[in-house]
Design an enzyme around this catalytic site. Structure first.
Site, PDB file in Angstrom:
ATOM      1  N   HIS A 140     177.339   9.081  42.636  1.00 34.67           N
ATOM      2  CA  HIS A 140     177.524  10.354  44.246  1.00 34.67           C
ATOM      3  C   HIS A 140     177.170  11.700  44.932  1.00 34.67           C
ATOM      4  O   HIS A 140     176.042  12.665  43.694  1.00 34.67           O
ATOM      5  CB  HIS A 140     178.973  11.044  42.602  1.00 34.67           C
ATOM      6  CG  HIS A 140     180.175  11.166  44.098  1.00 34.67           C
ATOM      7  ND1 HIS A 140     179.975  12.687  44.256  1.00 34.67           N
ATOM      8  CD2 HIS A 140     181.115  10.661  44.799  1.00 34.67           C
ATOM      9  CE1 HIS A 140     181.031  12.655  45.718  1.00 34.67           C
ATOM     10  NE2 HIS A 140     181.791  11.854  46.007  1.00 34.67           N
ATOM     11  N   HIS A 199     143.521  55.841  77.634  1.00 33.00           N
ATOM     12  CA  HIS A 199     144.177  55.787  78.982  1.00 33.00           C
ATOM     13  C   HIS A 199     143.598  55.588  79.527  1.00 33.00           C
ATOM     14  O   HIS A 199     143.982  55.368  80.826  1.00 33.00           O
ATOM     15  CB  HIS A 199     144.052  57.293  79.171  1.00 33.00           C
ATOM     16  CG  HIS A 199     144.548  58.074  77.717  1.00 33.00           C
ATOM     17  ND1 HIS A 199     145.946  58.556  78.123  1.00 33.00           N
ATOM     18  CD2 HIS A 199     143.671  58.750  76.866  1.00 33.00           C
ATOM     19  CE1 HIS A 199     146.026  59.545  77.000  1.00 33.00           C
ATOM     20  NE2 HIS A 199     145.319  59.728  76.282  1.00 33.00           N
ATOM     21  N   SER A 329     141.657  27.338  88.096  1.00 36.52           N
ATOM     22  CA  SER A 329     142.954  27.358  89.074  1.00 36.52           C
ATOM     23  C   SER A 329     142.625  26.205  89.950  1.00 36.52           C
ATOM     24  O   SER A 329     141.587  25.802  89.877  1.00 36.52           O
ATOM     25  CB  SER A 329     142.176  28.265  89.609  1.00 36.52           C
ATOM     26  OG  SER A 329     143.256  27.961  91.411  1.00 36.52           O
ATOM     27  N   LYS A 335     137.061  29.272  89.373  1.00 36.97           N
ATOM     28  CA  LYS A 335     137.950  30.230  88.967  1.00 36.97           C
ATOM     29  C   LYS A 335     138.046  30.268  87.117  1.00 36.97           C
ATOM     30  O   LYS A 335     138.342  28.602  86.616  1.00 36.97           O
ATOM     31  CB  LYS A 335     139.003  30.693  89.092  1.00 36.97           C
ATOM     32  CG  LYS A 335     139.679  31.916  88.661  1.00 36.97           C
ATOM     33  CD  LYS A 335     140.768  32.372  89.422  1.00 36.97           C
ATOM     34  CE  LYS A 335     141.086  33.679  89.214  1.00 36.97           C
ATOM     35  NZ  LYS A 335     142.865  33.983  88.088  1.00 36.97           N
ATOM     36  N   VAL A 336     137.471  30.829  85.853  1.00 36.07           N
ATOM     37  CA  VAL A 336     137.786  30.334  84.483  1.00 36.07           C
ATOM     38  C   VAL A 336     138.739  32.261  84.379  1.00 36.07           C
ATOM     39  O   VAL A 336     138.116  32.996  84.728  1.00 36.07           O
ATOM     40  CB  VAL A 336     136.499  30.274  83.756  1.00 36.07           C
ATOM     41  CG1 VAL A 336     136.885  30.527  82.636  1.00 36.07           C
ATOM     42  CG2 VAL A 336     135.669  29.780  84.576  1.00 36.07           C
ATOM     43  N   GLU A 342     145.912  34.313  76.591  1.00 34.33           N
ATOM     44  CA  GLU A 342     146.734  34.524  77.479  1.00 34.33           C
ATOM     45  C   GLU A 342     148.034  34.043  76.507  1.00 34.33           C
ATOM     46  O   GLU A 342     149.256  33.944  75.881  1.00 34.33           O
ATOM     47  CB  GLU A 342     146.950  34.088  78.501  1.00 34.33           C
ATOM     48  CG  GLU A 342     146.132  34.448  80.330  1.00 34.33           C
ATOM     49  CD  GLU A 342     146.204  33.964  81.375  1.00 34.33           C
ATOM     50  OE1 GLU A 342     146.581  32.325  80.709  1.00 34.33           O
ATOM     51  OE2 GLU A 342     145.647  34.274  82.406  1.00 34.33           O
TER      52      GLU A 342
END
Length: 473
Positions: A140, A199, A329, A335-336, A342
């Site tokens: 069971h 900064h 792109s 473009k790389v 990311e």
């Protein structure tokens, strides 16, 4: 289709007194799983297979202890173990379809595992009995597979098991691999002087190796935080049953089950010293989530720094050359983009969000039970897996192929006015400031400005600067 009414279920015994349901054809689960599919059709998220296997391992270990305690017959024990072992080999993974968004104790998933094991065990028991001309002992899902247990102690124990296991087999090795890749680059670029920035402005110079050493230490400290948090994760709620009192379980049951699990996993597992706390709280999960957040914080800085230093190629910092893995792109030829940075940064944000969910859920325990456990383990598992995969991807597809733009670094070093800080103790603050202001005003080098102000000939000032750089860096 097989129908389980309120008088009969898969084992031929009384099922329950709720409305009858029809169990899906060829399903190994029973009525409780089927009701969950009907009542909690919320979202698409289901529990990770590793978590289900943790539950199965608990069932197997509990059956072993129950048998040793004389509570479970040899035939039933053998059948349950046979069923568990089949599942642990990866068989029947499609039999665990329940959603994360269910009862907060995880009862439906606990019963899903109980029912599948029960069906398989009964099949094995019947086949074994018929082979020797004997009658099988019916198994069971509650009485035998769930013997001496409750969802309230099984589910949190499985949470701890899978977190501990995945940390040791996935997360910690991924951290070590990333640290190793960074260490190789630290050695490779140990002597390269580069501009420091605070900064977001020019600051004192340092070596590229020194920059990388900071990331290595941050990741190492995050790894230590994960390891430290596992100390509490190793403590299991098993043996506490419904409220932590251990009702319906033999004395010392949790300790004995933990010992079996410790041998199976090769981890220092034990029963929690206070099972009331283990059943009612989720402090260990909260601390582990905090360690994951610390790791994500270190990784996010790492990703952001890499893409800043690699920005360009003509109009950015352009000091670090990140691997060009794919076009960046659909409209701008050639473009790389810093795609690995990311991806890693998105993972880190997801981990921050998951930690907030875990924090809220861990704080919502009421009286003797926390009823937010499915969402806690779902978020912990997602964070753990995402971090593991993202670190491996970043190490292999970004760090391993990192190169330096030496020409750009040298030009930035020549243009860095803050480097005069290293000469301030020798020149005095006022003289050093005068040279910097003159260089900035005339858009010339520090050496030219020092000569224009009558402090040093250019060659002597340049030699002085080289000497101090060699000593301090």
């Amino acid at each position: 289709m097989k129908t389980a009414s309120n008088t009969e279920n898969l084992t031929g015994r009384t099922a329950d007194y709720f409305a009858p349901v029809t169990v899906e054809k060829d399903a190994l689960w029973g009525v409780q799983t089927q009701r969950s599919l009907l009542n909690f059709n919320i979202g698409k998220q289901i529990f990770a297979p590793e978590f289900i296997m943790a539950l199965v391992n608990i069932k197997r270990s509990c059956a072993e202890v129950n048998h040793r305690e004389g509570l479970l017959s040899k035939k039933r024990y053998d059948a349950i173990v046979h069923a568990c072992d089949a599942l642990l080999k990866g068989e029947h993974q499609d039999q665990f379809p329940l959603r994360v968004w269910q009862t907060g104790s995880g009862t439906q998933t606990n019963m899903n595992v109980n029912e599948v094991i029960c069906t398989l065990a009964n099949g094995f028991a019947e086949a074994d009995a018929s082979s020797v001309g004997q009658e099988s002992e019916t198994i069971h899902p509650n009485d035998h597979v769930n013997m001496s247990q409750s969802s309230n102690d099984v589910f949190p124990s499985a949470m701890h098991l899978v977190v501990a296991q995945q940390s040791h087999t996935q997360l910690l090795p991924a951290i070590d691999h990333l640290v190793s890749c960074l260490s190789e680059k630290q050695t490779e670029f140990a002597a390269v002087h580069t501009v420091g920035r605070t900064h977001m402005m020019d600051a004192l110079p340092l070596t590229v190796g020194a920059k990388l050493s900071a990331y290595i230490v941050q990741l190492s400290e995050a790894r230590d935080a994960v390891k430290d948090s596992l100390t509490a994760i190793y403590k299991l709620a098993i043996g506490g049953t419904a409220v932590g009192s251990g009702s319906n379980a033999p004395e010392g049951f949790g300790m004995k089950v933990a010992e079996v699990l410790a041998q199976r996993y090769g981890l220092p597992l034990s029963a929690h010293e206070n099972l009331y706390a283990a059943v009612s709280g989720e402090d260990a999960s909260l601390r582990f989530s905090g360690a994951l957040k610390q790791l994500a914080g270190a990784l996010l800085k790492l990703a952001n720094d890499f893409r800043l230093l690699g920005s360009g190629p003509r109009c950015g910092l352009n000091e670090w050359q990140l691997p060009a893995n794919e076009p960046g792109s659909s409209i701008m030829p050639g473009k790389v983009n810093p795609t690995q940075c990311e991806a890693l940064s998105m993972v880190c944000l997801q981990v921050f969000g998951n930690d907030l969910t875990v924090s809220m859920a861990a704080s919502q325990g009421q009286l003797q039970l926390n009823t937010y456990r499915p969402v806690i383990i779902h978020n912990l598992m997602e964070s753990l897996q995402l971090l593991t995969d993202a670190m491996a991807s970043f190490a292999n597809n970004c760090v391993a192929g990192l190169a330096l733009n030496s020409q750009q670094i040298e030009q930035h070093m020549a243009d860095n006015l803050s480097v005069i800080t290293l000469l301030a103790p020798q020149l005095g603050y006022d003289v050093a400031s005068a040279i910097v202001h003159q260089a900035h005003h005339d858009d010339c080098s520090l050496a030219v400005a020092a000569e224009a102000l009558g402090y040093y000939p250019q060659a002597e000032f340049a030699a002085l600067m080289r000497t101090v750089l060699a000593k301090q860096l």
